[in-house]
Design a protein around this motif. Structure first.
Motif, PDB file in Angstrom:
ATOM      1  N   GLN A   6     -80.016 -22.116   0.424  1.00 55.64           N
ATOM      2  CA  GLN A   6     -79.942 -21.212   1.568  1.00 55.64           C
ATOM      3  C   GLN A   6     -78.568 -20.552   1.653  1.00 55.64           C
ATOM      4  O   GLN A   6     -78.453 -19.349   1.913  1.00 55.64           O
ATOM      5  CB  GLN A   6     -80.239 -21.972   2.853  1.00 55.64           C
ATOM      6  N   ASN A  40     -87.766 -22.472   2.397  1.00 63.58           N
ATOM      7  CA  ASN A  40     -86.525 -22.477   3.171  1.00 63.58           C
ATOM      8  C   ASN A  40     -86.429 -23.584   4.207  1.00 63.58           C
ATOM      9  O   ASN A  40     -85.649 -23.487   5.154  1.00 63.58           O
ATOM     10  CB  ASN A  40     -86.310 -21.111   3.843  1.00 63.58           C
ATOM     11  N   LYS A  58     -81.534 -24.607  10.000  1.00 66.86           N
ATOM     12  CA  LYS A  58     -82.724 -23.897   9.546  1.00 66.86           C
ATOM     13  C   LYS A  58     -83.525 -24.776   8.586  1.00 66.86           C
ATOM     14  O   LYS A  58     -84.760 -24.820   8.644  1.00 66.86           O
ATOM     15  CB  LYS A  58     -82.331 -22.593   8.850  1.00 66.86           C
ATOM     16  N   CYS A  59     -82.828 -25.495   7.711  1.00 70.42           N
ATOM     17  CA  CYS A  59     -83.510 -26.338   6.734  1.00 70.42           C
ATOM     18  C   CYS A  59     -84.225 -27.517   7.379  1.00 70.42           C
ATOM     19  O   CYS A  59     -85.267 -27.955   6.891  1.00 70.42           O
ATOM     20  CB  CYS A  59     -82.502 -26.880   5.708  1.00 70.42           C
ATOM     21  N   ASN A  64     -90.014 -18.242  -1.627  1.00 68.59           N
ATOM     22  CA  ASN A  64     -88.852 -19.053  -1.273  1.00 68.59           C
ATOM     23  C   ASN A  64     -89.257 -20.169  -0.317  1.00 68.59           C
ATOM     24  O   ASN A  64     -90.009 -19.954   0.628  1.00 68.59           O
ATOM     25  CB  ASN A  64     -87.783 -18.166  -0.628  1.00 68.59           C
ATOM     26  N   CYS A 114     -82.147 -27.850  -0.493  1.00 70.06           N
ATOM     27  CA  CYS A 114     -82.570 -26.696   0.298  1.00 70.06           C
ATOM     28  C   CYS A 114     -81.373 -25.988   0.925  1.00 70.06           C
ATOM     29  O   CYS A 114     -81.280 -24.759   0.903  1.00 70.06           O
ATOM     30  CB  CYS A 114     -83.542 -27.166   1.376  1.00 70.06           C
ATOM     31  N   LYS A 170     -77.399 -22.803   8.332  1.00 74.01           N
ATOM     32  CA  LYS A 170     -78.407 -23.021   7.310  1.00 74.01           C
ATOM     33  C   LYS A 170     -78.939 -24.451   7.350  1.00 74.01           C
ATOM     34  O   LYS A 170     -80.113 -24.697   7.044  1.00 74.01           O
ATOM     35  CB  LYS A 170     -77.836 -22.702   5.926  1.00 74.01           C
ATOM     36  N   GLU A 219     -78.370 -18.002  -1.202  1.00 73.85           N
ATOM     37  CA  GLU A 219     -79.167 -16.808  -0.934  1.00 73.85           C
ATOM     38  C   GLU A 219     -78.454 -15.881   0.056  1.00 73.85           C
ATOM     39  O   GLU A 219     -78.451 -14.657  -0.104  1.00 73.85           O
ATOM     40  CB  GLU A 219     -80.534 -17.198  -0.384  1.00 73.85           C
ATOM     41  N   THR A 220     -77.821 -16.471   1.076  1.00 72.08           N
ATOM     42  CA  THR A 220     -77.065 -15.671   2.043  1.00 72.08           C
ATOM     43  C   THR A 220     -75.882 -14.987   1.367  1.00 72.08           C
ATOM     44  O   THR A 220     -75.582 -13.817   1.629  1.00 72.08           O
ATOM     45  CB  THR A 220     -76.574 -16.550   3.207  1.00 72.08           C
TER      46      THR A 220
END
Length: 213
Positions: free
Chosen positions: A125, A30, A206-207, A28, A121, A203, A128-129
């Motif tokens: 994310q 991320n 994070k990206c 992945n 991205c 997210k 996926e969460t």
């Protein structure tokens, strides 16, 4: 005849093994910096378009999502672009969809490609969460191909809306159209007294973390 049936069975087993191995080896990506380094620019029909399509297939396999790829064309035009949809089925039998849309192909204008890696991205994310704790409604992420500059026709968006008109009866939609090519991305956590969804912000940060390192 028995040999023929045996070969077919062997092929099915081998194909299933290959799919299982691909899902297990999936890595992945991320953060948007690595996403951009891996796929940008994504022009129509390019090797990078095929590369990100394969990545999205593997992402779907790993997370038990439905993958759908649709070629973009019309009665008066033909493209080498595609729309790609990833769908997570909701936990409740009710109408309605949560829709997240992001560009797939990089827009080319004024001699430059524009990078939407942050949007791509971020959409993955969030998806996926959601796979870890599925919502009641279906969650669909669509990556739209054949994108164009503002004030021009975006054929991917046009085709998706035309083919999915019944989807929007009870739909909450988010369009992620963040161009992170040349200018800093400014993030506002609220507007007009309304806060942005916490998950989206989490997210997003994070990206973009890699870009700030």
């Amino acid at each position: 005849m028995k040999t023929h049936k045996f070969l077919i069975l062997l092929f099915i087993i081998f194909s299933a093994f290959q799919l299982h191995a691909a899902a297990n080896n999936f890595q992945n990506i991320n953060d948007s910096y690595l996403f951009s380094q891996s796929f940008f620019p994504i022009s129509e029909g390019s090797s990078n378009q095929k590369k990100i399509a394969n990545y999205l297939k593997d992402f779907a396999d790993k997370n038990n999502l439905t993958y759908k790829e649709t070629k973009i064309s019309g009665s008066t035009y033909e493209t080498n672009a595609v729309n790609i949809e990833l769908t997570l089925n909701g936990t409740a039998d009710e109408n309605g969809t949560i829709l997240i849309a992001a560009p797939l192909n990089s827009v080319y204008t004024n001699g430059k490609f524009y990078d939407f890696s942050l949007s791509q991205c971020l959409a993955l994310q969030v998806l996926e969460t959601a796979c870890e704790n599925p919502p009641q409604k279906n969650l669909k992420v669509v990556f739209l191909g054949a994108n164009s500059a503002p004030q021009e026709t975006s054929y991917g968006m046009q085709q998706f809306l035309r083919e999915n008109s019944g989807l929007f009866v009870n739909t909450f939609a988010i369009l992620l159209d963040i161009n992170n090519s040349f200018t800093p991305v400014t993030v506002s956590a609220s507007k007009n007294g309304k806060n942005a969804p916490a998950l989206i912000l989490e997210k997003l940060f994070k990206c973009i973390k890699k870009n700030n390192n």
